[in-house]
Design a protein around this motif. Structure first.
Motif, PDB file in Angstrom:
ATOM      1  N   UNK A 156       7.814  15.221  -1.774  1.00 28.03           N
ATOM      2  CA  UNK A 156       9.191  14.799  -2.034  1.00 28.03           C
ATOM      3  C   UNK A 156       9.527  13.751  -1.403  1.00 28.03           C
ATOM      4  N   UNK A 157       8.912  12.748  -0.865  1.00 26.01           N
ATOM      5  CA  UNK A 157       8.935  11.876  -0.351  1.00 26.01           C
ATOM      6  C   UNK A 157       7.723  11.157  -0.889  1.00 26.01           C
ATOM      7  N   UNK A 158       7.561   9.024  -0.582  1.00 27.27           N
ATOM      8  CA  UNK A 158       6.332   7.973  -0.671  1.00 27.27           C
ATOM      9  C   UNK A 158       6.383   7.176   0.050  1.00 27.27           C
ATOM     10  N   UNK A 159       5.646   7.193   0.894  1.00 31.46           N
ATOM     11  CA  UNK A 159       5.701   6.145   1.435  1.00 31.46           C
ATOM     12  C   UNK A 159       4.877   5.418   1.223  1.00 31.46           C
ATOM     13  N   UNK A 160       5.348   3.598   1.419  1.00 33.29           N
ATOM     14  CA  UNK A 160       4.368   2.466   1.455  1.00 33.29           C
ATOM     15  C   UNK A 160       4.825   1.314   2.376  1.00 33.29           C
ATOM     16  N   UNK A 163       6.374  -3.048   8.061  1.00 34.28           N
ATOM     17  CA  UNK A 163       7.265  -1.710   8.621  1.00 34.28           C
ATOM     18  C   UNK A 163       6.676  -0.446   6.759  1.00 34.28           C
ATOM     19  N   UNK A 164       6.805   0.248   7.362  1.00 37.19           N
ATOM     20  CA  UNK A 164       5.919   1.334   6.476  1.00 37.19           C
ATOM     21  C   UNK A 164       7.914   1.963   5.684  1.00 37.19           C
ATOM     22  N   UNK A 165       8.085   2.239   4.451  1.00 41.73           N
ATOM     23  CA  UNK A 165       9.333   2.585   3.691  1.00 41.73           C
ATOM     24  C   UNK A 165       9.218   3.644   3.053  1.00 41.73           C
ATOM     25  N   UNK A 180       0.766  -0.969   0.349  1.00 43.00           N
ATOM     26  CA  UNK A 180      -0.030  -0.345   0.115  1.00 43.00           C
ATOM     27  C   UNK A 180       0.908   1.352   0.211  1.00 43.00           C
ATOM     28  N   UNK A 181       0.317   2.102  -0.830  1.00 43.79           N
ATOM     29  CA  UNK A 181       1.059   3.370  -1.733  1.00 43.79           C
ATOM     30  C   UNK A 181       0.119   4.791  -0.302  1.00 43.79           C
ATOM     31  N   UNK A 182       1.046   5.817   0.677  1.00 41.13           N
ATOM     32  CA  UNK A 182      -0.411   7.049   0.956  1.00 41.13           C
ATOM     33  C   UNK A 182       0.034   7.955   0.037  1.00 41.13           C
ATOM     34  N   UNK A 183       1.515   8.436  -0.872  1.00 43.03           N
ATOM     35  CA  UNK A 183       2.073   9.126  -1.459  1.00 43.03           C
ATOM     36  C   UNK A 183       1.924   9.076  -2.565  1.00 43.03           C
ATOM     37  N   UNK A 184       1.471   9.687  -3.745  1.00 44.51           N
ATOM     38  CA  UNK A 184       2.695   9.327  -4.916  1.00 44.51           C
ATOM     39  C   UNK A 184       3.057  10.995  -5.416  1.00 44.51           C
ATOM     40  N   UNK A 185       4.436  10.284  -6.605  1.00 42.17           N
ATOM     41  CA  UNK A 185       5.283  11.245  -6.084  1.00 42.17           C
ATOM     42  C   UNK A 185       4.715  12.695  -7.283  1.00 42.17           C
ATOM     43  N   UNK A 224      10.084  12.782   8.045  1.00 44.77           N
ATOM     44  CA  UNK A 224       9.986  12.203   7.054  1.00 44.77           C
ATOM     45  C   UNK A 224       7.698  12.150   6.268  1.00 44.77           C
ATOM     46  N   UNK A 225       7.104  12.589   7.932  1.00 45.94           N
ATOM     47  CA  UNK A 225       5.242  12.409   7.348  1.00 45.94           C
ATOM     48  C   UNK A 225       5.205  13.695   6.443  1.00 45.94           C
ATOM     49  N   UNK A 226       6.430  14.635   7.236  1.00 44.97           N
ATOM     50  CA  UNK A 226       6.005  15.802   6.414  1.00 44.97           C
ATOM     51  C   UNK A 226       6.791  16.149   4.925  1.00 44.97           C
ATOM     52  N   UNK A 227       7.082  15.558   4.887  1.00 42.21           N
ATOM     53  CA  UNK A 227       8.021  16.101   3.007  1.00 42.21           C
ATOM     54  C   UNK A 227       6.630  14.605   2.315  1.00 42.21           C
TER      55      UNK A 227
END
Length: 253
Positions: free
Chosen positions: A68-72, A83-85, A3-8, A60-63
């Motif tokens: 500027x970051x993707x979290x998955x 784990x989240x990366x 699962x990804x929570x943000x796109x580029x 990290x979550x602010x980014x």
């Protein structure tokens, strides 16, 4: 599928605007993620920076929120929660943007070569104006209100910002062990046609210097020398000493 929570970031302008507004802590975090593996965990980043995982997670979550970051989530491995990366991103529109500009760049260089004896001087002017126009269109502030730099650690924050800015434009800039340096592994829009390559590289060097000057409130300069093997060039950022940064990209093979 994880699962990804943000796109580029949707486009280069949005990325550059976001980069210009980062705090020092966010700059450091983004630089750290880009230096580490392609995907990093909160604990890995916290260990590298010597901070509490909760502080690392907050930044990290602010980014992620700034795109500027993707979290998955990583695939589950054994018991426990996956784990989240986190991973640094580059706008998807960059490749298409370069393709549209490449032919115009080569045509401009060919015209200068065929019609002007002082084509190198004109290429320098074009490179500077290219940078100014790009930053104007992207609404990049002039940073004139920023405090004076006084330590290498300050320079390293600007180097990270400049490196990510150039990567967003297709220069494929990578960090070096020296925090004041980075390497360029791609020179976009260039051509190996004799003469044309020198002109476009001169424009690149002038553009990079103008960007460095603008993003540091006219306090820093870039010294750019040819690299070796897959490294196209090595860029060193330093305080201005009254002279413009050296622009020797034209000697690249």
């Amino acid at each position: 599928m994880p699962e990804a929570t943000a796109t580029g970031m949707g486009n280069t302008r949005d990325m550059v605007r976001a980069l210009s507004q980062l705090s020092p802590a966010q700059h450091t975090m983004l630089q750290t993620v880009s230096r580490l593996d392609s995907e990093v965990t909160v604990n890995e980043v916290a260990h590298t920076l010597g901070i509490h995982p909760n502080s690392a997670r907050e930044t990290l979550d602010a980014l992620v929120g700034l795109k500027l970051l993707i979290r998955r989530q990583k695939p589950r491995a054994g018991r426990g929660r996956p784990a989240w990366v986190y991973e640094a991103v580059v706008p998807e529109s960059v490749t298409q943007f370069h393709e549209h500009v490449a032919d115009l760049m080569v045509a401009t260089a060919q015209t200068l070569l065929n019609t002007h004896d002082d084509y190198v001087d004109i290429a320098n002017v074009l490179g500077k104006q290219w940078a100014l126009q790009y930053m104007k269109r992207a609404h990049i502030p002039d940073h004139s209100h920023f405090p004076q730099l006084n330590a290498e650690s300050d320079i390293s924050l600007y180097v990270s910002k400049i490196r990510l800015f150039l990567t967003a434009q297709g220069f494929h800039a990578k960090p070096c062990e020296d925090p004041t340096q980075f390497t360029l592994h791609t020179l976009p829009y260039t051509s190996h046609e004799e003469g044309v390559h020198e002109i476009i590289c001169t424009m690149h060097a002038a553009m990079i210097n103008q960007i460095v000057s603008r993003l540091s409130a006219n306090q820093l300069q870039a010294d750019i020398v040819p690299g070796a093997e897959e490294t196209q060039a090595i860029v060193t950022i330093s305080y201005k000493d009254g002279k413009a940064g050296a622009c020797r990209l034209g000697s690249l093979p």
